[in-house]
Design an enzyme around this catalytic site. Sequence first.
Site, PDB file in Angstrom:
ATOM      1  CG  PHE A 229      -1.683  -1.328   1.507  1.00  0.00           C
ATOM      2  CD1 PHE A 229      -2.814  -1.384   0.903  1.00  0.00           C
ATOM      3  CD2 PHE A 229      -1.337  -2.231   2.104  1.00  0.00           C
ATOM      4  CE1 PHE A 229      -3.595  -2.595   0.761  1.00  0.00           C
ATOM      5  CE2 PHE A 229      -1.866  -3.535   2.200  1.00  0.00           C
ATOM      6  CZ  PHE A 229      -3.121  -3.887   1.780  1.00  0.00           C
TER       7      PHE A 229
ATOM      8  CB  SER B  61      -4.212  -7.393   0.134  1.00  0.00           C
ATOM      9  OG  SER B  61      -4.083  -8.791   0.409  1.00  0.00           O
TER      10      SER B  61
ATOM     11  CB  CYS C 269      -2.317  -6.158   5.287  1.00  0.00           C
ATOM     12  SG  CYS C 269      -2.750  -7.224   3.816  1.00  0.00           S
TER      13      CYS C 269
ATOM     14  CB  THR D 155      -7.453 -11.885   3.009  1.00  0.00           C
ATOM     15  OG1 THR D 155      -6.067 -11.959   3.410  1.00  0.00           O
ATOM     16  CG2 THR D 155      -7.994 -12.815   2.014  1.00  0.00           C
TER      17      THR D 155
ATOM     18  CB  ALA E 167      -6.068 -14.958  13.058  1.00  0.00           C
TER      19      ALA E 167
ATOM     20  CG  HIS F 275       2.987  -6.745   7.345  1.00  0.00           C
ATOM     21  ND1 HIS F 275       4.116  -7.438   6.599  1.00  0.00           N
ATOM     22  CD2 HIS F 275       1.924  -7.504   6.607  1.00  0.00           C
ATOM     23  CE1 HIS F 275       3.669  -8.141   5.384  1.00  0.00           C
ATOM     24  NE2 HIS F 275       2.172  -8.060   5.436  1.00  0.00           N
TER      25      HIS F 275
ATOM     26  CB  THR G 271       6.209  13.664   7.202  1.00  0.00           C
ATOM     27  OG1 THR G 271       6.062  13.039   5.882  1.00  0.00           O
ATOM     28  CG2 THR G 271       7.653  13.889   7.291  1.00  0.00           C
TER      29      THR G 271
END
Length: 200
Positions: free
Chosen positions: A2, A40, A47, A49, A67, A105, A150
Amino acid sequence: MFTGIITDVGRIASVTEIPAGLRTRIDTLYDPEGIDIGASIACGGVCHTVTARGQGDTGNWFEIESAAETLRLTTVGAWQPGDRVNLERSLKIGDELGGHVVQGHVDGVAEIIARQDHPDSVFFRFRVPQDSARFIAKKGGVALDGTSLTVNEVEGDTFTVFLIPHTLTATTWAERGVGDKVNLEVDMMARYAARLAEYR
């Protein structure tokens, strides 16, 4: 992969417990016909699914499943119906890389410890977990709730950012205040550089 440029703000329609964790349905402006099962989407910077998608009384929607590890490291477990969440579809070849490289992540959760509103910007100060602080550098990139930002200043385990009016209107950031928790993803390059330094 992304960029941290938010392309929709979805709304949590439902949250259901499943054996693996949680199933969440998110209302969106995205056309469900253009979303493949298994695609995704970054939801609040995490992220996920896509496991189902369609149209209903509230409009377009898609579902994701989270999960235990995701629930432990992120704010996903605290989402409630009605909450708004930043969304971004994954990159396609040829897309403009307008923010920075974001993987979805999440490294952990940052807490907002100060907010100051100015005529042309909003100042935020965040506190981050100690194991993430070393990856955050002045003028470097960071993804917060999926938004590419930033870093302005860094001091110990805290850092600051300034958000422009467009970011406030195009994301959930106008709703954020002191005490709120947000998903933190440090810059990928900083993570790899630190790992190489450990080996030396």
